[in-house]
Scaffold this motif. Structure first.
Motif, mmCIF file in Angstrom:
data_model
loop_
_atom_site.group_PDB
_atom_site.id
_atom_site.type_symbol
_atom_site.label_atom_id
_atom_site.label_comp_id
_atom_site.label_asym_id
_atom_site.label_seq_id
_atom_site.Cartn_x
_atom_site.Cartn_y
_atom_site.Cartn_z
ATOM 1 N N GLY A 171 -6.680 12.864 0.092
ATOM 2 C CA GLY A 171 -7.709 13.693 -0.530
ATOM 3 C C GLY A 171 -7.231 15.061 -0.968
ATOM 4 O O GLY A 171 -7.990 15.814 -1.575
ATOM 5 N N PHE A 172 -5.975 15.392 -0.688
ATOM 6 C CA PHE A 172 -5.475 16.733 -1.018
ATOM 7 C C PHE A 172 -5.580 16.968 -2.526
ATOM 8 O O PHE A 172 -5.146 16.142 -3.329
ATOM 9 N N ARG A 173 -6.123 18.062 -2.909
ATOM 10 C CA ARG A 173 -6.338 18.465 -4.306
ATOM 11 C C ARG A 173 -7.033 17.360 -5.108
ATOM 12 O O ARG A 173 -6.847 17.241 -6.324
ATOM 13 N N ASP A 174 -7.825 16.565 -4.448
ATOM 14 C CA ASP A 174 -8.494 15.430 -5.094
ATOM 15 C C ASP A 174 -7.503 14.540 -5.842
ATOM 16 O O ASP A 174 -7.839 13.927 -6.863
ATOM 17 N N ALA A 175 -6.255 14.484 -5.360
ATOM 18 C CA ALA A 175 -5.227 13.776 -6.113
ATOM 19 C C ALA A 175 -4.451 12.761 -5.286
ATOM 20 O O ALA A 175 -3.686 11.982 -5.847
ATOM 21 N N VAL A 176 -4.619 12.768 -3.983
ATOM 22 C CA VAL A 176 -3.815 11.872 -3.142
ATOM 23 C C VAL A 176 -4.750 10.878 -2.454
ATOM 24 O O VAL A 176 -5.754 11.281 -1.872
ATOM 25 N N ALA A 177 -4.405 9.600 -2.546
ATOM 26 C CA ALA A 177 -5.249 8.588 -1.896
ATOM 27 C C ALA A 177 -4.422 7.378 -1.512
ATOM 28 O O ALA A 177 -3.464 7.016 -2.204
ATOM 29 N N LEU A 178 -4.811 6.779 -0.407
ATOM 30 C CA LEU A 178 -4.205 5.504 -0.014
ATOM 31 C C LEU A 178 -4.647 4.458 -1.038
ATOM 32 O O LEU A 178 -5.838 4.341 -1.330
ATOM 33 N N ILE B 130 0.858 -1.202 0.000
ATOM 34 C CA ILE B 130 0.000 0.000 0.000
ATOM 35 C C ILE B 130 0.886 1.241 0.000
ATOM 36 O O ILE B 130 2.035 1.192 0.439
ATOM 37 N N HIS B 131 0.338 2.335 -0.509
ATOM 38 C CA HIS B 131 1.077 3.607 -0.515
ATOM 39 C C HIS B 131 0.094 4.757 -0.703
ATOM 40 O O HIS B 131 -1.069 4.538 -1.084
ATOM 41 N N PHE B 132 0.555 5.957 -0.430
ATOM 42 C CA PHE B 132 -0.258 7.127 -0.769
ATOM 43 C C PHE B 132 0.098 7.513 -2.197
ATOM 44 O O PHE B 132 1.205 7.959 -2.478
ATOM 45 N N ARG B 133 -0.857 7.282 -3.083
ATOM 46 C CA ARG B 133 -0.630 7.501 -4.518
ATOM 47 C C ARG B 133 -1.005 8.930 -4.886
ATOM 48 O O ARG B 133 -2.054 9.433 -4.461
ATOM 49 N N VAL B 134 -0.130 9.573 -5.640
ATOM 50 C CA VAL B 134 -0.424 10.935 -6.094
ATOM 51 C C VAL B 134 -0.748 10.878 -7.580
ATOM 52 O O VAL B 134 0.087 10.454 -8.390
ATOM 53 N N ASP B 135 -1.948 11.278 -7.917
ATOM 54 C CA ASP B 135 -2.375 11.324 -9.315
ATOM 55 C C ASP B 135 -2.014 12.712 -9.849
ATOM 56 O O ASP B 135 -2.709 13.687 -9.571
#
Ligand code: SF4
Length: 484
Positions: A256-263, A208-213
């Motif tokens: 959830g930051f900038r609708d771009a970061v999610a576990l 798992i990771h915090f994925r940045v789109d």
């Protein structure tokens, strides 16, 4: 907060379609994203948990120093020192490393008492800018080697005063750094923590990771009121460029930051195969080969080693030849070299010097075998490029990490055995873990070789060289438990 649609996998068919028509991978990532957001909303709970761990940690490192040392008849259940020893070295440290493989650096962001105290202290900091000497990339290597060797010199696994010096000293340093640099930050954890380097390596294996789109990040529009949201990332991670677990403490604040970061979920091989090769990291290679496969392996082995006894005798004879016999029995204060005459446990200067020479030899052998073998594999894979060498070294992380966990388990098993517990399963479990780690490293090596070697013959030769290196590493760890 986050829009799940923006952060979950978008491509249909990236997993097996479930009975309700949503690919299982998407469902999994939606669940992880929701968990990440829950973490972001649960700051108070996380801080409460951190203070509870700080309390337990303080009790475990301070109380054993206030009572007499345990005798031969004392056990985990009737002596606080034996209990603390078992908890710290038998459960806590192996557990922290296993958690890195499973959840990334969740330990750092949610549970670590030292990180929590450093960040708290930073709230009252002088707020100074981080100086360049602190950002030196060699600190994780130097810190790990320094604490490992010093820990052996003062017998940190056995004596509570030694634990207080090493762990308490590290915690005090973390607080001082927090009080001077940054504001609400973890400058200590980011640059100076002695286990930061090891955690950064092992967390690469987590699924798992915090994925940045990045596309979603760039698409994101400012709110109508013009107020920009802000994430207080304590370990100073450059969020938009975050690509792996190494620097991230999994605290969840950016979820959830900038609708771009999610576990999100990922392949446990992803970071090493896809990300780790982009930029050569010589200090990480040094930590894997010299630190984990060299010094750490030697630290688990020296007490029962005939080589250490031979080195000691050779040093003693040399001193006699020099007419310096009086140095043979020279001892130093317990905080420099183990000195507990009441326990019949005194490390003389000769013992200490033999320990340093032994660890130096172990490390030199590790360098020749593992760095030499990996360099050979890199040269066989493609015309020599140091990037290929450093990338291949990363594939040794599973065998190095699992070896260290198994080395720590020696304390768990010996304490459990001394207290009458059945440890019959220890050997089969060790063999399974070591075999699994070797296979994992081999799978990673195959994938990395395929990225760098185009020619099939080169692939086969480089792969064979890496199998040799991994096999040697596994055999080296195996000798900790099974003497040939
Ligand atoms: S990037 Fe920073 S804020 Fe986000 S989870 Fe990792 S440590 Fe926390």
């Amino acid at each position: 907060m986050v829009s799940h649609a923006a952060t979950a996998p978008e491509a249909p068919g990236d997993g097996v379609t479930s009975s309700v028509g949503i690919p299982w991978r998407t469902r999994l990532d939606l669940a992880f994203a929701a968990l990440g957001e829950r973490m972001a909303r649960s700051r108070r709970l996380i801080v409460g948990v951190q203070w509870a761990v700080v309390g337990i940690y303080a009790v475990l490192i301070v109380v054993p120093t206030l009572v007499p040392l345990p005798g031969r008849l004392d056990h985990v259940w009737n002596h606080v020192t034996v209990f603390a020893q078992f908890v710290f070295w038998g459960i806590w440290w192996p557990g922290v490393l296993i958690s890195m493989i499973l959840f990334g650096r969740l330990w750092c962001g949610v549970l670590c008492p030292e990180g929590a105290l450093s960040e708290r202290a930073s709230r009252f900091s002088l707020g100074r800018a981080v100086p360049r000497w602190i950002t030196w990339k060699g600190w994780p290597f130097v810190g790990f080697l320094g604490t490992t060797i010093y820990g052996q010199m003062i017998s940190v696994y056995q004596y509570p005063a030694a634990v207080l010096v090493i762990l308490g000293g590290s915690t005090c340093a973390a607080i001082v750094v927090g009080l001077v640099y940054g504001r609400d930050k973890r400058v200590w954890c980011r640059y100076l923590c002695p286990v930061n380097g090891v955690f950064a390596l092992v967390s690469k294996l987590a699924p798992i990771h915090f994925r940045v789109d990045r596309a979603a990040w760039d698409r994101w529009e400012k709110p109508a009121d013009g107020r920009l949201p802000h994430v207080d990332c304590a370990p100073l991670v450059p969020l938009r460029r975050l690509e792996g677990n190494s620097p991230c403490h999994m605290c969840g604040r950016c979820s959830g930051f900038r609708d771009a970061v999610a576990l999100s979920s990922r392949s446990p091989n992803h970071e090493i195969v896809e990300v780790a090769g982009r930029e050569p990291k010589p200090w990480e290679s040094a930590l894997i080969i010299l630190g984990l496969l060299g010094v750490a392996a030697g630290a688990f082995r020296w007490t029962g080693s005939a080589l250490w006894v031979d080195i000691k005798q050779a040093l003693a004879e040399h001193l006699i030849d020099l007419g310096a016999e009086r140095l043979l029995d020279l001892s130093l204060p317990w905080w420099i070299l183990t000195n507990y005459p009441e326990k019949n446990d005194v490390m003389t200067v000769v013992d200490g010097a033999a320990l340093i020479v032994f660890l130096g030899l172990e490390t030199a052998i590790a360098a020749i075998l593992f760095a030499g073998g990996t360099a050979l594999a890199a040269a066989l894979a493609a015309p020599w490029r140091r990037e290929v060498f450093h990338h291949l070294v990363q594939t040794l992380i599973p065998i190095a990490a699992v070896g260290v966990i198994l080395g720590l388990s020696m304390t768990t098993v010996s304490l459990a055995r001394a207290d009458g517990f059945d440890v019959a399963l220890a050997d089969p479990l060790r063999l399974t873990a070591l075999t699994g780690a070797a296979i994992w490293s081999a799978v990673l090596a195959r994938a990395v070789v395929r990225r760098h070697a185009v020619d099939p013959t080169r692939r086969r030769l480089a792969g064979a060289a890496m199998i040799g290196v991994i096999g040697l590493a596994a055999a080296d760890w195996a000798t900790l438990f099974w003497t040939p």
